[in-house]
Design a protein around this motif. Sequence first.
Motif, PDB file in Angstrom:
ATOM      1  N   SER A  27      -3.607  -5.729   3.287  1.00 24.52           N
ATOM      2  CA  SER A  27      -2.956  -4.923   4.324  1.00 24.52           C
ATOM      3  C   SER A  27      -1.470  -4.755   4.025  1.00 24.52           C
ATOM      4  CB  SER A  27      -3.087  -5.589   5.694  1.00 24.52           C
ATOM      5  OG  SER A  27      -4.427  -5.591   6.110  1.00 24.52           O
ATOM      6  N   ILE A  28      -0.926  -3.628   4.467  1.00 23.64           N
ATOM      7  CA  ILE A  28       0.515  -3.394   4.336  1.00 23.64           C
ATOM      8  C   ILE A  28       1.212  -4.217   5.416  1.00 23.64           C
ATOM      9  CG2 ILE A  28       2.351  -1.676   4.417  1.00 23.64           C
ATOM     10  CD1 ILE A  28       0.199   0.408   3.617  1.00 23.64           C
ATOM     11  N   CYS A  29       2.127  -5.097   4.997  1.00 25.19           N
ATOM     12  CA  CYS A  29       2.834  -5.999   5.901  1.00 25.19           C
ATOM     13  C   CYS A  29       4.328  -5.963   5.613  1.00 25.19           C
ATOM     14  CB  CYS A  29       2.346  -7.429   5.714  1.00 25.19           C
ATOM     15  SG  CYS A  29       0.599  -7.665   6.006  1.00 25.19           S
ATOM     16  N   TYR A  30       5.099  -6.405   6.589  1.00 28.37           N
ATOM     17  CA  TYR A  30       6.531  -6.555   6.356  1.00 28.37           C
ATOM     18  C   TYR A  30       7.026  -7.844   6.989  1.00 28.37           C
ATOM     19  CZ  TYR A  30       7.346  -4.756  11.100  1.00 28.37           C
ATOM     20  OH  TYR A  30       7.344  -4.568  12.456  1.00 28.37           O
ATOM     21  N   ARG A  31       8.116  -8.350   6.413  1.00 28.81           N
ATOM     22  CA  ARG A  31       8.736  -9.583   6.900  1.00 28.81           C
ATOM     23  C   ARG A  31      10.122  -9.248   7.430  1.00 28.81           C
ATOM     24  NH1 ARG A  31      11.917 -13.636   3.435  1.00 28.81           N
ATOM     25  NH2 ARG A  31      12.599 -11.553   3.037  1.00 28.81           N
ATOM     26  N   GLU A  32      10.444  -9.755   8.595  1.00 30.38           N
ATOM     27  CA  GLU A  32      11.769  -9.580   9.174  1.00 30.38           C
ATOM     28  C   GLU A  32      12.723 -10.597   8.571  1.00 30.38           C
ATOM     29  OE1 GLU A  32      11.576  -9.769  13.401  1.00 30.38           O
ATOM     30  OE2 GLU A  32      10.467  -7.892  13.542  1.00 30.38           O
ATOM     31  N   PRO A  33      14.040 -10.365   8.681  1.00 30.24           N
ATOM     32  CA  PRO A  33      15.000 -11.322   8.126  1.00 30.24           C
ATOM     33  C   PRO A  33      14.817 -12.747   8.650  1.00 30.24           C
ATOM     34  CG  PRO A  33      16.117  -9.293   8.690  1.00 30.24           C
ATOM     35  CD  PRO A  33      14.704  -9.175   9.197  1.00 30.24           C
ATOM     36  N   GLY A  34      14.336 -12.900   9.889  1.00 31.49           N
ATOM     37  CA  GLY A  34      14.120 -14.231  10.453  1.00 31.49           C
ATOM     38  C   GLY A  34      12.879 -14.920   9.936  1.00 31.49           C
ATOM     39  N   GLY A  35      12.066 -14.214   9.149  1.00 31.68           N
ATOM     40  CA  GLY A  35      10.890 -14.815   8.550  1.00 31.68           C
ATOM     41  C   GLY A  35       9.565 -14.451   9.199  1.00 31.68           C
ATOM     42  N   ALA A  36       9.580 -13.728  10.322  1.00 33.24           N
ATOM     43  CA  ALA A  36       8.329 -13.356  10.993  1.00 33.24           C
ATOM     44  C   ALA A  36       7.627 -12.241  10.221  1.00 33.24           C
ATOM     45  CB  ALA A  36       8.618 -12.892  12.420  1.00 33.24           C
ATOM     46  N   TRP A  37       6.316 -12.418  10.012  1.00 35.48           N
ATOM     47  CA  TRP A  37       5.511 -11.422   9.315  1.00 35.48           C
ATOM     48  C   TRP A  37       4.805 -10.526  10.312  1.00 35.48           C
ATOM     49  CZ3 TRP A  37       5.410 -10.175   4.298  1.00 35.48           C
ATOM     50  CH2 TRP A  37       5.965 -11.075   3.395  1.00 35.48           C
ATOM     51  N   HIS A  38       4.675  -9.238   9.974  1.00 35.37           N
ATOM     52  CA  HIS A  38       3.979  -8.270  10.817  1.00 35.37           C
ATOM     53  C   HIS A  38       3.000  -7.474   9.958  1.00 35.37           C
ATOM     54  CE1 HIS A  38       6.803  -8.985  14.098  1.00 35.37           C
ATOM     55  NE2 HIS A  38       7.719  -9.026  13.154  1.00 35.37           N
ATOM     56  N   ASP A  39       1.771  -7.383  10.422  1.00 36.37           N
ATOM     57  CA  ASP A  39       0.726  -6.619   9.747  1.00 36.37           C
ATOM     58  C   ASP A  39       0.681  -5.231  10.373  1.00 36.37           C
ATOM     59  OD1 ASP A  39      -1.664  -5.511   8.792  1.00 36.37           O
ATOM     60  OD2 ASP A  39      -2.667  -7.461   8.788  1.00 36.37           O
ATOM     61  N   THR A  40       0.777  -4.184   9.558  1.00 37.54           N
ATOM     62  CA  THR A  40       0.746  -2.814  10.090  1.00 37.54           C
ATOM     63  C   THR A  40      -0.660  -2.392  10.493  1.00 37.54           C
ATOM     64  OG1 THR A  40       0.396  -1.802   7.928  1.00 37.54           O
ATOM     65  CG2 THR A  40       2.692  -2.125   8.631  1.00 37.54           C
ATOM     66  N   GLY A  41      -1.658  -3.131  10.044  1.00 42.06           N
ATOM     67  CA  GLY A  41      -3.044  -2.778  10.348  1.00 42.06           C
ATOM     68  C   GLY A  41      -3.624  -1.747   9.393  1.00 42.06           C
ATOM     69  N   LEU A  42      -2.851  -1.340   8.394  1.00 49.15           N
ATOM     70  CA  LEU A  42      -3.321  -0.349   7.422  1.00 49.15           C
ATOM     71  C   LEU A  42      -3.756  -1.042   6.141  1.00 49.15           C
ATOM     72  CD1 LEU A  42      -0.553   2.326   7.940  1.00 49.15           C
ATOM     73  CD2 LEU A  42      -2.909   2.437   8.725  1.00 49.15           C
ATOM     74  N   ARG A  43      -4.937  -0.690   5.670  1.00 46.54           N
ATOM     75  CA  ARG A  43      -5.446  -1.226   4.418  1.00 46.54           C
ATOM     76  C   ARG A  43      -4.795  -0.474   3.263  1.00 46.54           C
ATOM     77  NH1 ARG A  43      -7.274  -5.900   4.712  1.00 46.54           N
ATOM     78  NH2 ARG A  43      -8.522  -5.554   2.867  1.00 46.54           N
ATOM     79  N   ALA A  44      -4.197  -1.193   2.349  1.00 44.51           N
ATOM     80  CA  ALA A  44      -3.431  -0.591   1.266  1.00 44.51           C
ATOM     81  C   ALA A  44      -4.285   0.287   0.359  1.00 44.51           C
ATOM     82  CB  ALA A  44      -2.743  -1.678   0.448  1.00 44.51           C
ATOM     83  N   ARG A  45      -5.414  -0.182  -0.059  1.00 44.83           N
ATOM     84  CA  ARG A  45      -6.216   0.548  -1.040  1.00 44.83           C
ATOM     85  C   ARG A  45      -6.830   1.819  -0.469  1.00 44.83           C
ATOM     86  NH1 ARG A  45      -5.497  -1.760  -5.761  1.00 44.83           N
ATOM     87  NH2 ARG A  45      -5.463  -4.016  -5.823  1.00 44.83           N
ATOM     88  N   SER A  46      -7.014   1.882   0.831  1.00 49.92           N
ATOM     89  CA  SER A  46      -7.626   3.078   1.414  1.00 49.92           C
ATOM     90  C   SER A  46      -6.595   4.148   1.763  1.00 49.92           C
ATOM     91  CB  SER A  46      -8.433   2.712   2.663  1.00 49.92           C
ATOM     92  OG  SER A  46      -7.592   2.199   3.659  1.00 49.92           O
ATOM     93  N   THR A  47      -5.306   3.786   1.802  1.00 44.90           N
ATOM     94  CA  THR A  47      -4.292   4.758   2.221  1.00 44.90           C
ATOM     95  C   THR A  47      -3.250   5.071   1.154  1.00 44.90           C
ATOM     96  OG1 THR A  47      -2.945   2.993   3.194  1.00 44.90           O
ATOM     97  CG2 THR A  47      -4.495   4.116   4.650  1.00 44.90           C
ATOM     98  N   LEU A  48      -3.162   4.266   0.094  1.00 43.64           N
ATOM     99  CA  LEU A  48      -2.098   4.424  -0.899  1.00 43.64           C
ATOM    100  C   LEU A  48      -2.635   4.780  -2.279  1.00 43.64           C
ATOM    101  CD1 LEU A  48       0.042   1.265  -0.066  1.00 43.64           C
ATOM    102  CD2 LEU A  48       0.446   3.604   0.697  1.00 43.64           C
ATOM    103  N   THR A  49      -1.769   5.392  -3.079  1.00 39.44           N
ATOM    104  CA  THR A  49      -2.095   5.649  -4.474  1.00 39.44           C
ATOM    105  C   THR A  49      -2.013   4.330  -5.255  1.00 39.44           C
ATOM    106  OG1 THR A  49       0.179   6.047  -5.154  1.00 39.44           O
ATOM    107  CG2 THR A  49      -1.068   7.950  -4.316  1.00 39.44           C
ATOM    108  N   ALA A  50      -2.574   4.305  -6.431  1.00 44.85           N
ATOM    109  CA  ALA A  50      -2.522   3.104  -7.273  1.00 44.85           C
ATOM    110  C   ALA A  50      -1.076   2.726  -7.597  1.00 44.85           C
ATOM    111  CB  ALA A  50      -3.314   3.328  -8.559  1.00 44.85           C
ATOM    112  N   GLN A  51      -0.223   3.722  -7.812  1.00 39.77           N
ATOM    113  CA  GLN A  51       1.193   3.456  -8.101  1.00 39.77           C
ATOM    114  C   GLN A  51       1.875   2.797  -6.904  1.00 39.77           C
ATOM    115  OE1 GLN A  51       3.527   6.934  -8.921  1.00 39.77           O
ATOM    116  NE2 GLN A  51       5.282   5.768  -9.618  1.00 39.77           N
ATOM    117  N   ASP A  52       1.606   3.284  -5.693  1.00 39.74           N
ATOM    118  CA  ASP A  52       2.204   2.707  -4.489  1.00 39.74           C
ATOM    119  C   ASP A  52       1.710   1.281  -4.266  1.00 39.74           C
ATOM    120  OD1 ASP A  52       3.600   5.038  -4.054  1.00 39.74           O
ATOM    121  OD2 ASP A  52       2.300   5.753  -2.446  1.00 39.74           O
ATOM    122  N   VAL A  53       0.426   1.046  -4.515  1.00 40.97           N
ATOM    123  CA  VAL A  53      -0.118  -0.306  -4.374  1.00 40.97           C
ATOM    124  C   VAL A  53       0.579  -1.248  -5.347  1.00 40.97           C
ATOM    125  CG1 VAL A  53      -2.178  -1.750  -4.704  1.00 40.97           C
ATOM    126  CG2 VAL A  53      -2.359   0.425  -3.479  1.00 40.97           C
TER     127      VAL A  53
END
Length: 77
Positions: A27-53
């Motif tokens: 899944s596409i996720c991001y981390r905030e400066p404080g260390g908390a992780w957030h999942d966007t709920g989007l599956r990387a392989r189904s929405t992104l090109t191979a280069q973006d992955v």
Amino acid sequence: MKRLLLTLALCMSLCAGGFLLTIQNGSICYREPGGAWHDTGLRARSTLTAQDVSLLSRGLHFPSRQALTRALEDFCS
């Protein structure tokens, strides 16, 4: 536009800190400066090109929430 954002993000990745955009458990996720992780709920392989992955698998750093938001809009739309 995507190429410019990616280039800027890669340049910013030289600086530690800020926000980190990456892929975790498929899944596409991001981390905030404080260390908390957030999942966007989007599956990387189904929405992104191979280069973006490949780029996101290495992790992209962003200095601000605005920069992260622009990248998320770009990758997730």
